[in-house]
Design an enzyme around this catalytic site. Structure first.
Site, mmCIF file in Angstrom:
data_model
loop_
_atom_site.group_PDB
_atom_site.id
_atom_site.type_symbol
_atom_site.label_atom_id
_atom_site.label_comp_id
_atom_site.label_asym_id
_atom_site.label_seq_id
_atom_site.Cartn_x
_atom_site.Cartn_y
_atom_site.Cartn_z
ATOM 1 N N SER A 54 -0.516 45.095 -1.250
ATOM 2 C CA SER A 54 0.320 44.870 -2.128
ATOM 3 C C SER A 54 1.924 45.525 -1.905
ATOM 4 C CB SER A 54 -0.070 44.848 -3.650
ATOM 5 O OG SER A 54 0.909 45.320 -4.470
ATOM 6 N N HIS A 59 0.927 40.742 0.036
ATOM 7 C CA HIS A 59 0.932 40.258 -1.338
ATOM 8 C C HIS A 59 1.961 40.743 -2.409
ATOM 9 C CE1 HIS A 59 -1.428 39.350 -5.215
ATOM 10 N NE2 HIS A 59 -0.920 40.418 -5.684
ATOM 11 N N ASP A 61 4.117 41.351 -5.867
ATOM 12 C CA ASP A 61 3.778 41.100 -7.319
ATOM 13 C C ASP A 61 5.156 40.951 -8.030
ATOM 14 O OD1 ASP A 61 0.955 41.749 -7.734
ATOM 15 O OD2 ASP A 61 1.224 43.482 -6.494
ATOM 16 N N MET A 107 6.874 40.729 -11.686
ATOM 17 C CA MET A 107 6.830 41.104 -12.922
ATOM 18 C C MET A 107 7.932 40.771 -13.825
ATOM 19 S SD MET A 107 4.576 44.533 -12.539
ATOM 20 C CE MET A 107 3.081 44.465 -11.434
ATOM 21 N N HIS A 138 2.230 36.651 -6.279
ATOM 22 C CA HIS A 138 1.385 36.679 -7.613
ATOM 23 C C HIS A 138 2.535 36.777 -8.700
ATOM 24 C CE1 HIS A 138 -1.538 39.453 -10.074
ATOM 25 N NE2 HIS A 138 -1.153 38.182 -10.604
ATOM 26 N N MET A 142 3.508 37.344 -12.340
ATOM 27 C CA MET A 142 3.017 37.749 -13.733
ATOM 28 C C MET A 142 4.118 37.706 -14.645
ATOM 29 S SD MET A 142 1.010 41.245 -12.385
ATOM 30 C CE MET A 142 1.861 40.918 -10.782
ATOM 31 N N MET A 153 -8.351 39.292 -11.719
ATOM 32 C CA MET A 153 -7.764 40.609 -12.062
ATOM 33 C C MET A 153 -8.908 41.644 -12.225
ATOM 34 S SD MET A 153 -4.516 40.152 -11.401
ATOM 35 C CE MET A 153 -4.352 41.727 -11.624
ATOM 36 N N PHE A 165 0.631 47.312 -13.219
ATOM 37 C CA PHE A 165 0.735 48.564 -12.498
ATOM 38 C C PHE A 165 -0.017 48.702 -11.564
ATOM 39 C CE2 PHE A 165 2.145 48.948 -17.028
ATOM 40 C CZ PHE A 165 3.418 49.343 -16.969
ATOM 41 N N GLY A 212 -2.408 51.150 -8.968
ATOM 42 C CA GLY A 212 -2.965 52.718 -9.143
ATOM 43 C C GLY A 212 -3.781 52.760 -10.247
ATOM 44 N N ASP A 268 -7.799 41.385 -7.420
ATOM 45 C CA ASP A 268 -6.565 42.258 -7.450
ATOM 46 C C ASP A 268 -6.563 43.360 -8.428
ATOM 47 O OD1 ASP A 268 -4.016 43.173 -7.335
ATOM 48 O OD2 ASP A 268 -2.977 41.293 -8.062
HETATM 49 C C1 DX5 Z 1 -1.488 44.508 -10.960
HETATM 50 C C2 DX5 Z 1 -0.769 44.011 -9.289
HETATM 51 C C3 DX5 Z 1 -1.555 44.519 -8.050
HETATM 52 C C4 DX5 Z 1 -1.474 45.892 -7.885
HETATM 53 C C5 DX5 Z 1 -2.750 46.409 -7.259
HETATM 54 O O1 DX5 Z 1 -0.560 44.174 -11.584
HETATM 55 O O2 DX5 Z 1 -1.256 42.577 -9.468
HETATM 56 O O3 DX5 Z 1 -1.508 43.598 -7.220
HETATM 57 O O4 DX5 Z 1 -0.238 46.090 -7.115
HETATM 58 O O5 DX5 Z 1 -2.628 47.789 -7.003
HETATM 59 P P1 DX5 Z 1 -3.795 48.701 -6.695
HETATM 60 O O6 DX5 Z 1 -4.366 48.212 -5.479
HETATM 61 O O7 DX5 Z 1 -3.153 49.955 -6.619
HETATM 62 O O8 DX5 Z 1 -4.625 48.811 -7.926
HETATM 63 ZN ZN ZN Z 2 -0.955 41.241 -7.764
#
Ligand code: DX5
Ligand code: ZN
Length: 229
Positions: free
Chosen positions: A12, A37, A39, A41, A70, A72, A141, A147, A149, A176
């Protein structure tokens, strides 16, 4: 995009250097990433803001593998064509993002690309029971989205249920959130094949030190495949 169930690592870029996406994408792909990937948002469905269609379109020429987008965001439908035109190979919408996920998946496929459906940790596997022939990927998920981490939430029983519901259909199970060499074997053993990883891929590396990305990707893949160093 041909279908198989081998383990695929999808870094990601949420964990990449935001001033340097082109080189970051090139670095992870040259170091073994199978998919990229992205993300998206909206500050509404999730409490964070990232990439509009123009940003995703700018990433496209750098992605030589699979651009896995992805979403969101809520609503989804007004933006499907924009993200399809931006060059997504897979476009994934959340089942929780609106009342008409069936229509959303139809619209994504009608745009000529693969359609994914994502499930938040609180949403049961059974929610997709009537969508299995309309989807190419189910994203489980393992964190609450918004976020990178965050700590992995164990969803192995949901993954197992989905794997059995999917049967022989060509539907990927993507995981994910919080994927690293310690959690990858759990989800792979339960039936996942696409592993998204942000912090576990980018940690310790940079475009000037891309071998670290390579080692991080290899460690996740080997762990998922049951290869222990
Ligand atoms: C979270 C995202 C993930 C995120 C994963 O909302 O959809 O794709 O970047 O990050 P890590 O691998 O750090 O959990
Ligand atoms: Zn994601």
């Amino acid at each position: 995009m041909s279908f198989d169930r081998s383990i695929k690592i999808a870094p990601s870029i949420l964990s990449a250097d935001f001033a340097n996406f082109g080189q970051e994408i090139q670095a992870i792909e040259s170091q073994g990433a199978d998919w990229v990937h992205i993300d998206v948002m909206d500050g509404h469905f999730v409490p964070n803001l990232t990439f509009g269609p123009m940003a995703v379109k700018a990433f496209r020429p750098h992605v030589k593998t699979v651009m896995d987008v992805h979403l969101m965001i809520a609503p989804v439908d007004p933006y499907i064509d924009a993200y399809a035109d931006a060059g997504a190979d897979v476009l994934t919408a959340h089942i929780e993002a609106g009342p008409h996920i069936h229509r959303t998946l139809q619209a994504i496929r009608a745009a000529g690309i693969k359609a994914g459906v994502a499930l938040n940790p609180g949403t049961p596997a059974e929610a997709v029971a009537h969508l299995l022939d309309l989807t190419d990927l189910i994203c489980v998920m393992t964190v609450n989205p918004g976020f990178g981490g965050q700590k992995f939430i164990d969803m192995t029983s949901k993954i197992r249920s989905l794997r059995s519901m999917i049967g022989d259909r060509p539907v990927h199970i993507e995981i994910d959130g919080g994927v690293d060499p310690s959690t990858a074997p759990l989800v792979a053993e339960a039936g996942a094949d696409v592993l998204v990883a942000g912090s576990a891929v980018f940690k310790g590396g940079s475009v000037n030190d891309p071998d670290v990305y390579g080692a991080n990707i290899r460690n996740i893949r080997d762990a998922a495949n049951g290869v222990w160093a």
